[in-house]
Structure formats: C-alpha cells, structure tokens
Design an enzyme around this catalytic site. Structure first.
Site: not given
Ligand code: GLU
Length: 318
Positions: A68, A71, A195, A247, A265
């Site tokens: 994430s 992002k 993504y 989050y 994660v």
């Molecule tokens: N690639 C992970 C997903 O889409 C990223 C989630 C994360 O790092 O929060 O679930």
C-alpha cells in the site's frame, strides 16, 4: 561526530531494541500467499535527514514489496497524468474507518471510493494512469519510484505480483463494481493488473527513507535541488497520509506518532518529519489492522525522543 549524529543513531538503535521485544505480538500477512514467506523476526529502519546524513538499524538492506505504500506514488502519478480535477471527481478524500480492503462503503455511502489510500481508491487512481498511457505507464511508475527512492534499480517482484493477481478476488470484485458504475473508465482487469504491479515494487528501508525525505522536503531533493514532485501535489499526498495513511489505525497513529505516514502489508511504513527527515521502517509482523507492530513502536519512540510530532510544540523527551 557531532552530538546530533550520536543522538539520532542512539535514538534509532534504542527504538529498534524496544520494538524487537514486541514483534511476536503480530503475524505476517498470509492472504497473499507469497507474503506468507516473510520472516516475522525481520526488523529494520532507516532515517535520512535533510542535511544528507543516513542512519540505519537492523535489517535495513532487506527487500520487501511496497504494497500500500505504492498508493502514494500511484496518486502522485495519477495527479500528474490526469490532473487534480479528474482524479478527485472519481475518488474522495475522506477517511473510511474501515479496513483497507473493505468493499462495504462502495454501495452504502457513494459509488466513489472514499480516498486514494484504500484499495478501491488506489485501483481507480491506477485506472486514471492506465487511461492516459496504457500498458507503458508501469515503466513510468517505476521511473518515478526510482527517482523518489534514489535507486535506479527498483524493480517488480514477479512472484508477489503473480501471487496477488491469482488470489486478489476482493480487489477484483471492487474493480468490476467500479467499472460497472463508470468510475473506472478502463477495463477492470487493466486497472487491477497495474495496481498489482505497483504494489509489487521491491524496496528496502533506505529506498523508502529517501522517498520520505523528498516528501518531508516538499518535493525537492535536498541533495540536488531537483523538484521531483510539485509542492501542491506533496501537500495533498501528505494530508491524505495523515488522515488515511494507516488504514483504520490512522487516528491512533496521528495521536501517538503525529507524522504523515503510510503503511503496507509487506511490513513497511513510511513517515515524514516536516523539513527534517524521512523515516522508513520494516517489520512484516503486522497487527490486526495490517500495520507493522515493530514499525509502529519505532516511529512512536522516535517521535517522542526527537520531538517529531506535528503538534509537539518542540517538546524534546531526552
Ligand atoms: N496489494 C495489497 C492489497 O491489495 C495491498 C494492501 C496493503 O498493503 O494495505 O490487498
């Protein structure tokens, strides 16, 4: 060595030792099978200050996937390629209070993802990039990541990419819903593929501390003076990191650490101390919200010891 240098290295070492005592309270992510191979005992951190000094501790060379954390770069690229009006007509800027991969608000609140730091929002941001440039856009993402991290060798972890692409049905469900609603204008699978690739970019904490430093320095590389990201874009990204970067743990992080932060994660966390330093931590043992147990402790300790909280009023806890 000046006193400042001794203090920072010691603060980092002490924070790491404290965090090490708690990492068995979490678990590595297993919902992406390849991530289940992560070693829960790994723990590392790196600080890069605006004066160019670098401080390392623990497993600072260990590679892991951004997940994430990517992002934030996806958003920077989407804003550059599609523009602020287009991006924020399709993604909101409000925290959700839900898990990063939650699907629930898409139907009950609005069909738009609430912000770009959750999966649904990042998939739309990836879509905005894909719609502008097609398949080639992943190279552009990697180029940007390489510049921001100060490492021209950043590449994708093929195994993690394939692993997530194979099992990512929740993300797939969201993307198809978003395509159905017209929020995603490209094909769901194209946005998803991009993504998953973005999430699978491989870095270590040294790379991420360089990126964090660029954000802390409002987009400009302190070493070369080159503007890598426009200041107005950095402001958007850091604001969203404060409100949504951790989050559904963002509020607690804002109180305890008080810096813009973004976790993944894969075990990484990126944090920026305004005009002072970039910090990155790595520890794949995660709490129930998906944030690194060790990373959270290291950042809380550093924030306290070095007075890095945005609202610390320059209180130093030495
Ligand atoms: N690639 C992970 C997903 O889409 C990223 C989630 C994360 O790092 O929060 O679930």
């Amino acid at each position: 060595m000046s006193e400042k240098i001794i203090d920072l290295q010691k603060a980092l070492d002490d924070a790491l030792s404290l965090a090490r005592q708690h990492i068995d309270k979490g678990n590595v992510a297993t919902y992406i099978p390849e991530l289940a191979h992560g070693n829960p005992k790994h723990l590392g951190a790196c600080i890069m200050s605006t004066d160019g000094e670098r401080y390392y501790a623990g497993d600072s060379k260990q590679l892991f996937t951004m997940q994430s954390i990517s992002k934030t770069i996806t958003l920077i690229l989407a804003l550059k390629l599609a523009g602020e009006d287009e991006v924020f007509s399709r993604i909101g800027v409000e925290p959700t209070g839900d898990a990063f991969n939650s699907i629930v608000r898409l139907e009950t609140k609005t069909q738009f993802p609430l912000n770009p730091m959750i999966n649904a929002g990042a998939i739309v941001a990836a879509g905005c990039c894909f719609e502008q440039k097609g398949d080639r856009v992943y190279e552009e993402f990697l180029d940007l990541a390489r510049k921001l991290c100060g490492n021209k060798d950043i590449s994708m972890d093929e195994k993690v990419y394939i692993s997530e692409k194979t099992v990512g049905m929740r993300n797939r469900a969201m993307a198809y819903f978003l395509q159905g609603e017209g929020v995603l204008k490209c094909k769901a699978e194209d946005a998803l593929d991009l993504y998953f690739r973005m999430c699978s970019a491989l870095v270590n904490v040294c790379d991420l501390s360089h990126y964090a430093l660029i954000l802390a320095n409002n987009g400009k590389c302190p070493k070369t003076g080159e503007v890598l990201v426009e200041e107005s874009v950095v402001r958007i990204v850091k604001t969203l990191m404060v409100t949504c970067g951790m989050y559904d743990g963002s509020g607690e992080f804002a109180i305890k650490v008080g810096m813009p932060g973004k976790s993944g994660v894969g075990g990484g966390i990126l944090a920026t101390a305004e005009n002072k330093m970039g910090i990155a931590t790595f520890g794949p043992s995660l709490d129930r919200k998906g944030n690194s147990v060790g990373g959270l402790i290291i950042l809380e300790e550093l924030s306290k010891k070095l007075g890095l909280h945005l609202f610390s009023g320059n209180v130093f806890y030495r």
